[in-house]
Design an enzyme around this catalytic site. Structure first.
Site, PDB file in Angstrom:
ATOM      1  N   LYS A 110      24.122  -7.766  46.595  1.00  0.00           N
ATOM      2  CA  LYS A 110      24.391  -8.417  47.876  1.00  0.00           C
ATOM      3  C   LYS A 110      23.152  -9.084  48.470  1.00  0.00           C
ATOM      4  O   LYS A 110      23.270 -10.083  49.175  1.00  0.00           O
ATOM      5  CB  LYS A 110      24.968  -7.411  48.884  1.00  0.00           C
ATOM      6  CG  LYS A 110      26.418  -7.050  48.621  1.00  0.00           C
ATOM      7  CD  LYS A 110      27.074  -6.462  49.869  1.00  0.00           C
ATOM      8  CE  LYS A 110      28.536  -6.122  49.640  1.00  0.00           C
ATOM      9  NZ  LYS A 110      29.155  -5.463  50.800  1.00  0.00           N
ATOM     10  N   LYS A 193      35.333 -10.420  39.298  1.00  0.00           N
ATOM     11  CA  LYS A 193      36.234  -9.634  40.137  1.00  0.00           C
ATOM     12  C   LYS A 193      37.046 -10.543  41.053  1.00  0.00           C
ATOM     13  O   LYS A 193      36.515 -11.509  41.586  1.00  0.00           O
ATOM     14  CB  LYS A 193      35.393  -8.711  41.030  1.00  0.00           C
ATOM     15  CG  LYS A 193      35.692  -7.244  40.869  1.00  0.00           C
ATOM     16  CD  LYS A 193      34.746  -6.382  41.682  1.00  0.00           C
ATOM     17  CE  LYS A 193      35.044  -6.373  43.159  1.00  0.00           C
ATOM     18  NZ  LYS A 193      34.403  -5.284  43.904  1.00  0.00           N
ATOM     19  N   LYS A 196      37.500 -11.930  47.898  1.00  0.00           N
ATOM     20  CA  LYS A 196      37.788 -12.802  49.054  1.00  0.00           C
ATOM     21  C   LYS A 196      36.759 -13.906  49.150  1.00  0.00           C
ATOM     22  O   LYS A 196      36.991 -14.911  49.826  1.00  0.00           O
ATOM     23  CB  LYS A 196      37.778 -11.985  50.336  1.00  0.00           C
ATOM     24  CG  LYS A 196      36.376 -11.492  50.699  1.00  0.00           C
ATOM     25  CD  LYS A 196      36.346 -10.170  51.373  1.00  0.00           C
ATOM     26  CE  LYS A 196      34.936  -9.616  51.291  1.00  0.00           C
ATOM     27  NZ  LYS A 196      34.848  -8.200  51.068  1.00  0.00           N
TER      28      LYS A 196
END
Ligand code: AMP
Ligand code: TRP
Length: 332
Positions: A110, A193, A196
């Protein structure tokens, strides 16, 4: 058995969230006492828009209820409504080690190349997550595979705190990783994956998608030209095919090998329409309930406030125990 799990309140729930986390939450309700929450305190570790965060908490709560979380039987709330989460996280910061946090792969992913510019909150995120489950003496924590490492840190933290302060305060939580559909992949790339944040909306099925959109996304999902084999083992090098069979199996409540036994020798021309029908029929009632709840935000708020009251009662003894173990006198 006490089950605790959280989910980040993001704008749009997709099939990965549903099959990887929420569907299992709904099932867990038959097996133990459950506490489920919207991890809004986790959400502020990356840039967020306050109005959007408020809306996302409501939207995600509506989605969870629509997916079968029974707010009488289970406790549903948002983290920020129960101050014990933030308090215990701070108390645990004294016990968590920098070396442990440095090993967290999610932080590395991240923060990316801009590690120096990442928030401190993003770095200590796993400590708050440990507080979330330790507060309630969780025995079982259903999570996706990507959260397993954080759960291991929670166990290490619980054990170290108990040992360092000579108490038997925290229960070591067991991660429950889903088997069939632990990782739902993008419909456009079987190695990424479903997410969103993927710029292509065609890569995911949103819980708010209408039936025609869902069918179209499945029709256009990336596949290969080979027919389906009889076992999953033979799909090792075909990530897109593996993903679609995995989704089918999760919806049908069967193993992927059982699904392949029915479709061995068929091409995607036969498999995709069957998958589309199963997906559309399963998601239809969920979408309808979801949209109905969204039209009544004050009802959602009342449910979350009531859940928070119940959660705070359960959290209190553990929080008091942590202050006492650390030798921190409290007023009141
Ligand atoms: P996120 O919205 O990415 O914070 O994820 C919320 C929950 O859904 C977590 O428990 C994740 O493990 C799960 N999740 C998210 N994306 C996927 C995916 N593609 N496959 C399986 N589970 C997922
Ligand atoms: N970190 C989890 C995620 O991104 C969400 C979460 C926060 C959580 N606290 C938790 C999950 C406690 C399980 C238990 O999905």
């Amino acid at each position: 058995m006490r089950v605790v799990s959280g989910i980040q309140p993001t704008g749009n729930l997709h099939l990965g969230n549903y099959l990887g986390a929420i569907m299992r939450w709904a099932k867990m309700q038959d097996e133990g006492e459950c506490l489920f929450f919207l991890a809004d305190l986790h959400a502020i570790t990356v840039h967020n828009d306050p109005a959007e965060l408020t809306a996302n908490v409501r939207g995600m709560a509506a989605a969870l209820i629509a997916c079968g979380i029974d707010t009488e039987r289970s406790i549903l709330f948002n983290q920020a409504r129960v101050s014990a989460h933030a308090e215990l996280a701070w108390l645990l910061n004294g016990t968590a080690r920098i070396g442990w946090l440095n090993r967290m792969t999610q932080f590395k992913e991240k923060s990316g190349k801009n590690r120096e510019g990442a928030s401190v909150g993003l770095y200590v995120y796993p400590v708050l997550m440990a507080a979330d489950v330790l507060l309630y003496q969780a025995t079982h924590v259903p999570v996706g595979e990507d959260q397993k490492q954080h759960l291991e840190l929670a166990r290490d933290l619980a054990a170290k705190f108990n040992t360092d302060f000579g108490v038997d305060l925290f229960t070591l939580p067991e991660p429950l990783i889903g088997e069939t559909a632990a990782r739902i992949m993008s419909l456009r790339d079987g190695t990424a994956k479903m997410s969103k944040s993927d710029p292509s909306d065609m890569s995911r099925i949103n819980l708010s998608d209408d039936s025609e959109t869902i069918a179209q996304k499945i029709r256009k999902a990336k596949t290969d030209a080979e027919p389906l084999p009889a076992t999953m083992a033979e799909l090792a090098d075909r990530p897109e095919a593996r993903n679609l069979v995995g989704i089918f199996a999760a919806f049908a409540g069967r193993t992927a090998d059982e699904v392949l036994a029915d479709y061995a020798g068929s091409g995607f021309g036969a498999f995709k329409p069957a998958l589309a029908e199963l997906t559309v029929e399963t998601l239809r009632p969920i979408r309808e309930r979801y949209l109905e709840l969204l039209a009544h935000p004050s009802e959602i708020d009342a449910i979350l406030a009531r859940g928070a009251e119940r959660a705070a009662v359960l959290a209190r003894p553990t929080l008091e125990g942590a202050y006492a173990a650390l030798g921190l006198p409290r007023g009141g």
